[in-house]
Design a protein around this motif. Sequence first.
Motif, PDB file in Angstrom:
ATOM      1  N   ASP A  18       3.665   9.759   7.696  1.00  0.00           N
ATOM      2  CA  ASP A  18       3.877   8.447   7.055  1.00  0.00           C
ATOM      3  C   ASP A  18       4.309   7.433   8.108  1.00  0.00           C
ATOM      4  O   ASP A  18       3.809   6.313   8.168  1.00  0.00           O
ATOM      5  CB  ASP A  18       4.996   8.529   5.992  1.00  0.00           C
ATOM      6  CG  ASP A  18       4.489   8.990   4.637  1.00  0.00           C
ATOM      7  OD1 ASP A  18       3.285   8.838   4.367  1.00  0.00           O
ATOM      8  OD2 ASP A  18       5.313   9.510   3.857  1.00  0.00           O
ATOM      9  N   SER A  26       2.229  10.085   1.297  1.00  0.00           N
ATOM     10  CA  SER A  26       3.039  11.146   0.675  1.00  0.00           C
ATOM     11  C   SER A  26       3.419  10.815  -0.766  1.00  0.00           C
ATOM     12  O   SER A  26       3.710  11.728  -1.539  1.00  0.00           O
ATOM     13  CB  SER A  26       4.264  11.501   1.500  1.00  0.00           C
ATOM     14  OG  SER A  26       4.964  10.406   1.873  1.00  0.00           O
ATOM     15  N   GLU A  27       3.374   9.537  -1.149  1.00  0.00           N
ATOM     16  CA  GLU A  27       3.650   9.209  -2.558  1.00  0.00           C
ATOM     17  C   GLU A  27       2.587   9.828  -3.463  1.00  0.00           C
ATOM     18  O   GLU A  27       2.885  10.282  -4.566  1.00  0.00           O
ATOM     19  CB  GLU A  27       3.672   7.692  -2.755  1.00  0.00           C
ATOM     20  CG  GLU A  27       4.889   7.022  -2.149  1.00  0.00           C
ATOM     21  CD  GLU A  27       4.846   5.507  -2.264  1.00  0.00           C
ATOM     22  OE1 GLU A  27       4.803   5.002  -3.385  1.00  0.00           O
ATOM     23  OE2 GLU A  27       4.831   4.827  -1.223  1.00  0.00           O
ATOM     24  N   VAL A  28       1.335   9.801  -2.996  1.00  0.00           N
ATOM     25  CA  VAL A  28       0.236  10.360  -3.782  1.00  0.00           C
ATOM     26  C   VAL A  28       0.278  11.887  -3.736  1.00  0.00           C
ATOM     27  O   VAL A  28       0.156  12.559  -4.775  1.00  0.00           O
ATOM     28  CB  VAL A  28      -1.129   9.870  -3.233  1.00  0.00           C
ATOM     29  CG1 VAL A  28      -2.264  10.329  -4.133  1.00  0.00           C
ATOM     30  CG2 VAL A  28      -1.146   8.364  -3.074  1.00  0.00           C
ATOM     31  N   LEU A  80       2.742  13.787  -3.267  1.00  0.00           N
ATOM     32  CA  LEU A  80       3.895  14.278  -4.020  1.00  0.00           C
ATOM     33  C   LEU A  80       3.529  14.505  -5.488  1.00  0.00           C
ATOM     34  O   LEU A  80       3.918  15.513  -6.088  1.00  0.00           O
ATOM     35  CB  LEU A  80       5.013  13.230  -3.914  1.00  0.00           C
ATOM     36  CG  LEU A  80       6.434  13.658  -4.134  1.00  0.00           C
ATOM     37  CD1 LEU A  80       6.826  14.766  -3.188  1.00  0.00           C
ATOM     38  CD2 LEU A  80       7.370  12.465  -3.942  1.00  0.00           C
ATOM     39  N   VAL A  81       2.764  13.573  -6.055  1.00  0.00           N
ATOM     40  CA  VAL A  81       2.363  13.732  -7.455  1.00  0.00           C
ATOM     41  C   VAL A  81       1.379  14.894  -7.579  1.00  0.00           C
ATOM     42  O   VAL A  81       1.460  15.693  -8.521  1.00  0.00           O
ATOM     43  CB  VAL A  81       1.710  12.446  -8.017  1.00  0.00           C
ATOM     44  CG1 VAL A  81       1.454  12.595  -9.503  1.00  0.00           C
ATOM     45  CG2 VAL A  81       2.582  11.235  -7.779  1.00  0.00           C
ATOM     46  N   VAL A 120       0.863  -1.190   0.000  1.00  0.00           N
ATOM     47  CA  VAL A 120       0.000   0.000   0.000  1.00  0.00           C
ATOM     48  C   VAL A 120       0.899   1.240   0.000  1.00  0.00           C
ATOM     49  O   VAL A 120       1.775   1.368   0.862  1.00  0.00           O
ATOM     50  CB  VAL A 120      -0.918  -0.006   1.240  1.00  0.00           C
ATOM     51  CG1 VAL A 120      -1.805   1.238   1.262  1.00  0.00           C
ATOM     52  CG2 VAL A 120      -1.772  -1.275   1.262  1.00  0.00           C
ATOM     53  N   PRO A 121       0.728   2.139  -0.967  1.00  0.00           N
ATOM     54  CA  PRO A 121       1.605   3.318  -0.981  1.00  0.00           C
ATOM     55  C   PRO A 121       1.389   4.188   0.254  1.00  0.00           C
ATOM     56  O   PRO A 121       0.273   4.245   0.777  1.00  0.00           O
ATOM     57  CB  PRO A 121       1.174   4.063  -2.252  1.00  0.00           C
ATOM     58  CG  PRO A 121      -0.161   3.528  -2.609  1.00  0.00           C
ATOM     59  CD  PRO A 121      -0.269   2.155  -2.040  1.00  0.00           C
ATOM     60  N   VAL A 122       2.440   4.819   0.711  1.00  0.00           N
ATOM     61  CA  VAL A 122       2.266   5.762   1.822  1.00  0.00           C
ATOM     62  C   VAL A 122       1.623   7.028   1.241  1.00  0.00           C
ATOM     63  O   VAL A 122       1.839   7.352   0.068  1.00  0.00           O
ATOM     64  CB  VAL A 122       3.600   6.095   2.553  1.00  0.00           C
ATOM     65  CG1 VAL A 122       4.072   4.915   3.362  1.00  0.00           C
ATOM     66  CG2 VAL A 122       4.677   6.560   1.612  1.00  0.00           C
TER      67      VAL A 122
END
Lengths: 140, 270
Positions: free
Chosen positions: B147, B48-50, B52-53, B44-46
């Motif tokens: 995170d 902040s990965e989302v 950030l985009v 599962v992405p953290v």
Amino acid sequence: MKKILPVILLTLALTSALAYVDDALSFAQEASLPYVKKEFSVREDAWGGDLAVKEQQAMQAQLFKGNEYWFCLGTDVKGAVLTVNVYDSKGKLVNVETRRTGRLSAVRVVPPKTGSYFAIVTVVKSPQERTGWALVYAYK
Amino acid sequence: MPNILKPVVVAILFAAASGLNAESIPDAVDLSSFPAKAIDDVVVPVPSEVFLVLDKLGNPNWRGEMRESLGRQTGNRAQTALLLGTVIAEGFVAVEAEDPEKVKDIGRRVLSLSKAINVEKAVLERSKSIIDKADLKDWKAVRKEFDGALQDVKGAMIELGDGDLAQLVSVGGWIRGTEVLTSIVRKSYTTDGAELLHQPALVSFFSKKLESMSNRRLADNDLVIRIRKMLTSIRPLIGDEDGAPIPAENVKKIHQLTRDIVVSITSQES
């Protein structure tokens, strides 16, 4: 003592198993250091285990187009050669750069699409029957 | 070359080629033939990965995306875990909005919700650090702490044998994150923005986890049942594995679905 012995042996086995995963993790984190200097954030969780030679383990991850990733692999076994490669959901290789030094290996991925990707860890060769490995990833 | 040497040379060449082969990288692999046991669950992405985009996509009105209330906590463990996930996701929105007071409020709320489900110790330092770093307006560090708080809370729950509850924290965070993401994307629709919603494996993973909960009380919780239905409704809206463009209409529908659930989680109107 007879009853305690298996417990002691099990504890020792578990401790040793955890120790080599810990060692491999230290190497994986070391592999990620150059990217931290380049403003990448390293996830605090990690993945790992042990594999026989030629055996593979895949980690499925959701990656986002627009981000850049480094998948960093480490092993505790001196002389072992491990690789990590990242494939899209159709099985097409998406690594754009690979770096390998000793027990450390890293690949850079710039996802062409947002979606599901597979980081596949392979033990290419190893002086040991089972080889401990750990994988972390960094993103920016 | 003497005949006797030919097999030796062939053997050496073969060995060398095998060695190279072993280290060469295949351009493609057949994932369908990969043994299932050798594929880990979806990572599962953290959040902040989302986020950030989203940062790179433009300059959304983050203050407009913040919820005024962080929601009411009941004694229900499923609701508390889901609420904790939404509150952590809210932390990212407050960081994007660069609102130190809201961030500090969220840091304290993360601690109180964690206390309600017995994982306070795991997140105590994080909570303090969120507050300290928000005072310094060190937003990158605050993001990292949020995170980390999510990982620590989930780790502590798994350690307590409460893996199902840990999944609910993830799911709560994902739902609130998706509500924000769809809100931003639908306001200035682009195919690149909508592509961030292309998460079929993740949605299937959450569905699978919620359908196979071993804790019957959690599995039969009204909110959990509604979330399972919501995930089933979202699945066809986010595109197939090929990643066909997600139309604006689907973004709007996903927003509505996630918003309704966030309202239920935060006001406990299940």
